[in-house]
Design an enzyme around this catalytic site. Sequence first.
Site, PDB file in Angstrom:
ATOM      1  N   ARG A 105       9.469  -7.146   8.908  1.00 30.15           N
ATOM      2  CA  ARG A 105      10.167  -7.308   7.648  1.00 30.15           C
ATOM      3  C   ARG A 105       9.176  -7.780   6.601  1.00 30.15           C
ATOM      4  NH1 ARG A 105      15.375 -11.145   6.815  1.00 30.15           N
ATOM      5  NH2 ARG A 105      13.997 -12.647   7.770  1.00 30.15           N
ATOM      6  N   THR A 109       9.980  -8.093  -0.001  1.00 28.99           N
ATOM      7  CA  THR A 109      11.049  -7.135  -0.308  1.00 28.99           C
ATOM      8  C   THR A 109      12.179  -7.207   0.719  1.00 28.99           C
ATOM      9  OG1 THR A 109      10.049  -5.408   1.050  1.00 28.99           O
ATOM     10  CG2 THR A 109       9.357  -5.525  -1.257  1.00 28.99           C
ATOM     11  N   ASP A 201      14.604 -18.396  13.498  1.00 23.63           N
ATOM     12  CA  ASP A 201      13.918 -17.136  13.775  1.00 23.63           C
ATOM     13  C   ASP A 201      13.972 -16.872  15.279  1.00 23.63           C
ATOM     14  OD1 ASP A 201      11.361 -15.315  12.396  1.00 23.63           O
ATOM     15  OD2 ASP A 201      11.615 -15.386  14.578  1.00 23.63           O
ATOM     16  N   ASP A 204      10.555 -16.416  17.083  1.00 26.05           N
ATOM     17  CA  ASP A 204       9.820 -17.670  17.221  1.00 26.05           C
ATOM     18  C   ASP A 204      10.452 -18.562  18.287  1.00 26.05           C
ATOM     19  OD1 ASP A 204       7.885 -17.070  15.381  1.00 26.05           O
ATOM     20  OD2 ASP A 204       8.897 -18.045  13.711  1.00 26.05           O
TER      21      ASP A 204
END
Length: 210
Positions: A105, A109, A201, A204
């Site tokens: 990602r 943006t 996340d 992670d």
Amino acid sequence: MSEHCHVVTHPLVQHKLTIMREKDTSTAVFRQLLREISQLLAYEVTRDLPMTTTVIETPLTEMEAPRLAGRKLALVSILRAGNGLLDGMLDLIPSARVGFVGLYRDEETLEPVEYYFKVPQDLDRRVVIAVDPMLATGNSSAAAIERLKQAGAKDIRFLCLLAAPEGVERMRQAHPDVPVTTAAIDERLDENGYILPGLGDAGDRLYGTK
Ligand code: URA
């Protein structure tokens, strides 16, 4: 819950998800729980697979017994967090073929950029289950599904652990033919595209990279 999106409310799934959300849950426990939940979600996402019967002999007699019919499965992991769902699902469906779609990602943006794509050749003849723990903006998931369609996939399902309403809507708009199965739909996305309340996340937390 709509026809397009199925939330698995089973107590075991919800209990495990709660522990995964907690910020102090260790990487090892997070990984183990994701593996366990993936089996329960796989059970749900395959619930409507077509069945046939076959004549077998038990030690006592002959019988017409149910078995899976027709098309085989392909699991496609959307890298890298998708891999956390893969092993548990393969425990349950060991003959499934496996593909990988690598998307990252763009932090500014929030748009997906593809860096890897490797899938079984006969996708058009398989039920394809694309897996990614987090359906956030839906941009990467929608892009991954688009690539799978380009590669021939026709019968696709999307499996995730957690979804944001925005992601579910994005998928419904982009791929109304692809049902979504998830353990929960959370409140919303934050300004960085993270699911709230979420679990942080997923990659992670799964691999201990933060
Ligand atoms: N990806 C994640 O791992 N977590 C989020 O909350 C959103 C996207």
